[in-house]
Design a protein around this motif. Sequence first.
Motif, PDB file in Angstrom:
ATOM      1  N   VAL A 121       0.992  -1.339  -0.160  1.00 25.48           N
ATOM      2  CA  VAL A 121      -0.146   0.350   0.182  1.00 25.48           C
ATOM      3  C   VAL A 121       1.247   1.136   0.066  1.00 25.48           C
ATOM      4  O   VAL A 121       0.381   2.316  -0.497  1.00 25.48           O
ATOM      5  CB  VAL A 121      -0.849   0.055   1.046  1.00 25.48           C
ATOM      6  N   LEU A 122       2.188   1.198   0.695  1.00 26.87           N
ATOM      7  CA  LEU A 122       2.874   2.115   1.074  1.00 26.87           C
ATOM      8  C   LEU A 122       3.025   2.530  -0.193  1.00 26.87           C
ATOM      9  O   LEU A 122       4.027   4.068  -1.043  1.00 26.87           O
ATOM     10  CB  LEU A 122       3.647   2.415   1.804  1.00 26.87           C
ATOM     11  N   ARG A 123       4.017   1.589  -1.032  1.00 30.57           N
ATOM     12  CA  ARG A 123       4.354   1.630  -2.219  1.00 30.57           C
ATOM     13  C   ARG A 123       3.199   2.030  -3.359  1.00 30.57           C
ATOM     14  O   ARG A 123       3.535   3.169  -4.148  1.00 30.57           O
ATOM     15  CB  ARG A 123       4.480   0.141  -3.063  1.00 30.57           C
ATOM     16  N   ALA A 124       2.091   2.128  -3.525  1.00 27.32           N
ATOM     17  CA  ALA A 124       1.279   2.700  -4.381  1.00 27.32           C
ATOM     18  C   ALA A 124       0.717   4.423  -3.813  1.00 27.32           C
ATOM     19  O   ALA A 124       1.302   5.047  -4.906  1.00 27.32           O
ATOM     20  CB  ALA A 124       0.002   1.518  -3.739  1.00 27.32           C
ATOM     21  N   VAL A 125       1.229   5.080  -2.850  1.00 26.08           N
ATOM     22  CA  VAL A 125       0.809   5.796  -2.008  1.00 26.08           C
ATOM     23  C   VAL A 125       2.444   6.628  -2.752  1.00 26.08           C
ATOM     24  O   VAL A 125       2.012   7.720  -3.374  1.00 26.08           O
ATOM     25  CB  VAL A 125       0.672   5.523  -1.326  1.00 26.08           C
ATOM     26  N   TYR A 126       3.274   6.386  -2.382  1.00 23.52           N
ATOM     27  CA  TYR A 126       4.844   6.874  -3.049  1.00 23.52           C
ATOM     28  C   TYR A 126       5.111   6.899  -4.202  1.00 23.52           C
ATOM     29  O   TYR A 126       6.647   7.167  -4.176  1.00 23.52           O
ATOM     30  CB  TYR A 126       5.542   6.743  -1.893  1.00 23.52           C
ATOM     31  N   GLU A 127       4.687   5.578  -4.977  1.00 25.08           N
ATOM     32  CA  GLU A 127       5.733   5.363  -6.187  1.00 25.08           C
ATOM     33  C   GLU A 127       5.480   6.346  -7.091  1.00 25.08           C
ATOM     34  O   GLU A 127       6.497   6.414  -8.427  1.00 25.08           O
ATOM     35  CB  GLU A 127       4.607   4.349  -7.006  1.00 25.08           C
ATOM     36  N   LYS A 128       5.183   7.890  -6.727  1.00 24.74           N
ATOM     37  CA  LYS A 128       4.794   8.913  -7.740  1.00 24.74           C
ATOM     38  C   LYS A 128       5.756   9.675  -7.079  1.00 24.74           C
ATOM     39  O   LYS A 128       6.387  10.906  -7.439  1.00 24.74           O
ATOM     40  CB  LYS A 128       3.639   9.440  -8.335  1.00 24.74           C
ATOM     41  N   ARG A 129       6.140   9.925  -6.027  1.00 19.91           N
ATOM     42  CA  ARG A 129       7.171  10.559  -4.912  1.00 19.91           C
ATOM     43  C   ARG A 129       8.626  10.464  -5.513  1.00 19.91           C
ATOM     44  O   ARG A 129       9.694   9.741  -4.784  1.00 19.91           O
ATOM     45  CB  ARG A 129       6.930  10.202  -3.810  1.00 19.91           C
ATOM     46  N   PHE A 130       9.483  11.565  -5.842  1.00 19.33           N
ATOM     47  CA  PHE A 130      10.951  11.400  -6.550  1.00 19.33           C
ATOM     48  C   PHE A 130      11.958  12.279  -5.069  1.00 19.33           C
ATOM     49  O   PHE A 130      11.103  13.421  -4.664  1.00 19.33           O
ATOM     50  CB  PHE A 130      11.496  12.413  -7.530  1.00 19.33           C
TER      51      PHE A 130
END
Length: 1001
Positions: A456-465
């Motif tokens: 779930v955390l991967r889905a939330v932060y996948e667009k964050r650089f």
Amino acid sequence: MKIAVVGRAQNQQQARINLLTIKRIFLGWDRPLCETVPAYLLAGTGTGMLDLRGTIVVVPTRQSSWRLRAALPLAADALGAALLGPEIVTPPVLLKPPPTATVATNFQSMLAWIAVLKAVKPGELTAFLGAREGRDSSTAWALQVARQLQNLREELADGGLTIADVAGLPDIEEGERWSSMADLERRYAGQLDAWHLHDALSLKLDHASHGILGPEVRRVVVAAVTDPPKLFMALLDRWAAAGGMVEVLVGAPAAGAAAFDAWGRPLPEAWQSCEITLRAEDLWLESSPDDQAGRIAKAISTGGAAFDASLRPQLAIGVPDRETVAPLQRELAAIGLPAFDPQNRQLADTALFRLIEAMMALRSRSGYAEVAALLRHPDVLVSLGHGAELLSELDKYQSGHLPVTLEDMVAYHARKPDAQDREQGSRDLLRAALTRISEWRDELKAENLAAGLRSVLRAVYEKRFLRFDDPADAAFRQTVTEFDTGLRELENATAAGHAEAAFARTVAAEVLMARLQDATIKGERRNESLDLEGWLELAWNPSPLLFVAGMNEGFVPDGHVGDVFLPDSVRSKLGLRDDKLRVARDACLLTALIAQRRTGGRVILLVGKTSTAGDPLRPSRLLFRCTDKELVARAQLLFRNPAPAHAAEAFTVSFQLDPALVPADGINRKISRQLRATSFRDYLACPLRFYLHHVLGMRAQDDCAREPGASGFGTMVHAALAEMGQDKKLWACDDKEVLARWLEDRLRSLVCTRYGVRPWLGVELTIDSAVQRLRAFAQKQVEWHKAGWEILSSECEAEKIMQLNDFTVVGHIDRIDQNAGTRQVCVLDYKTTDTARTPAAVHIGPKRDEPDLVGAGIPLELVTGGTTRPAADKPSATKKKLSPEKPEPVEEKRSKSWVDLQLPLYRELVRPKFGPDVQLGYICLPISSGDTGFKLWEGYGDTLHASAIACAEAVARGIKDGRFWPSKILKAGYDDDLAGVLLDDPDKSICRPVSPWGDGT
């Protein structure tokens, strides 16, 4: 400074330890420790290479280690030497045993404690757990007790003790309770043993008892550690006995050697009555932490605290009272001196923890509150996209449907939208978000909690650089690392094949959250030029000017008042750090701080009168270490009532809201051309509030509502009545019971569609109230029809439109009835307000005091339908005695004003079809069933109607011209959801809005 001479026993102890190659070196206190400690370590060094790799230097805190690491290379360079530096650590680092694969992690330790506590049978260990029947045995309770016991064990371990050691003492206070805790400690150790694990604290005690540091260590330098743990001293004592070299550096002159023990600790006997020289001008008493911060910032910015400007660095600030940190950062930033707080902060204060907390709450319960909390998290909004629009959809949906669970929300958005949904607008974003959250919950509820959280955390932060040069991203990386450590402990404890895995999976979520709540992370610098340092670190700071904020009891010296397990009497008996040791340590440190700045510097001590919450504070007892001659003046100085630095002022508005700053796409331009008949009331009440509500779309939102508001209640009742109005078999029914049952069934069906099968209790209660009102209406409807009235049309028909000059008025008329006998037409509006009021009372009110507001000046005879008798013609019983100077204001009494125009506008809307002779009325459904019924507007005629239409035209002109001032101060009790914006003073809280239409109208 005057120091008492200690007895011969202390000297004998010193001689014994000296034989074990532990020696003390006194560095003096004329210079800060960041200068004297490097000077000692480099003493006798010439140019060339200096190798200190076999040396461990122990310093008291992490911040002091940072200062020594920065100062040591510079000192070596000044001597022309190249340095291979020593290892610089704090006492906990030196006490840490070598790593082993079988040591229990924090997570596993908590598991063992929970297993032990939940297994305690009723009636066992009552001296500690109590004998109350039905004692809590939940995981939450076990976690709370486990954390208390583990904290106790850690504090005892610093003294080289276990709970069993304390319980074994013959004269210990509350021995039975200690015995119960010792029994739990044994069970805890047995549980770990059953899981083939070792307790970390037991390994730490064992490590210290063997005194092993490693073959590469040749010497240990204890650098001004004024209160080392007993376990630390035991470790070095045994290491020295085996031939190791220990050097204890004391930040004091050799002349005062008798005031320190062999480990450099100030002796209470020597420091309990020593004088500390302080100047009155260096003691500043302030009312609050905010005032302390303001005083320091003002002194720095104005140069009021003079010091030798040739010295560098110039300034240091100590913060024994942590409440002064935030005010200091704010005040110093305001003068261009940003300050850094080096103390670790709780992981629980980070956005990532709050996200995990929201996820775990959703995992355990899929209620609306849990869904909304997750949706409102900023990182989730960024991940889902269209954050503002998504929250707008959520607010509309929540206020209209009062959802209870995620399942209700998903099911509702899966069905075809109805008329009200279409009116509220798009719901596509919310539908997609709810689908995503439902998928996340499924992942979180899977057996592998760690894998679910990672996914779930991967889905939330996948667009964050992340950027390496961004302090916020650096802090986020720290947070993620600490969280990953907790997840790895969870995965290790629940891995297949581990003895504790089965039990761990049952309590994994609770233990993980407790583990994360206890975690800390370091602060990230943002180019701050100043540190806000703790009390124990100030002796290492070389700055000539030192401010110390919070010189109060409880901070200097710090205290453990009210300790549940270790009161001061028990601490003294066990040889732990007690009040006397803390006072001696802090008296020594304060003396050293003053001595370091005796020439070319200054120490300013700030004392708070109250805490942020307003609780009274006492000055530190160390500030009264003065001569008897000075004592009275010192007490008068520190116990007076200082004037607050920021005197309390009358309430003022700090800034004005400016409507001109609203972007063009935030303005509802349709209002300048078209308006509903029901909205005229808002302009008549207050043009400014009309502007904020209708032009800017400002609406209060209650995300915690659990029952329909007045609008929602009316919508439910109106919907059932509207359907009744479409079916002649129903409205023409002569059996009130048949009609009442139909209305109730239809209402419940509509409520089920709108609020779900299992709505909130508040909805159920609202339904019951609505049913009672509809039953009372059914009887009145039957009587009304028997009197010859028939329904011609209801609000299910298309809306009616008319032109008011070049302004469009739109209306949804609830009912248009006609009497079969008289052919009289009547326009009726349903009213579900709690109290029944006549149409005249709703539409017409007292004369307006504001001459520039429209709607005023209706002659009273038009309102009453007759003439008004002058005051002189009134009966004598009610006649007032009037003086010649103050005649009765007859004309004011003869005037009223319009406050609503709904029914007159409805009359005008139906005029093309039914002509001018149309009656007006309400169908009232109040709380009191006795007031239910049809209330017609008696006496309403063409003259009053012409006045109403003239008023409506004035409102239309005002809106088209963009006149939204003045703002009326509404009377107390008015339901004003903009009160928090206007603050009862619109003239000061908001700029007068200019016409928002520009050239586009």
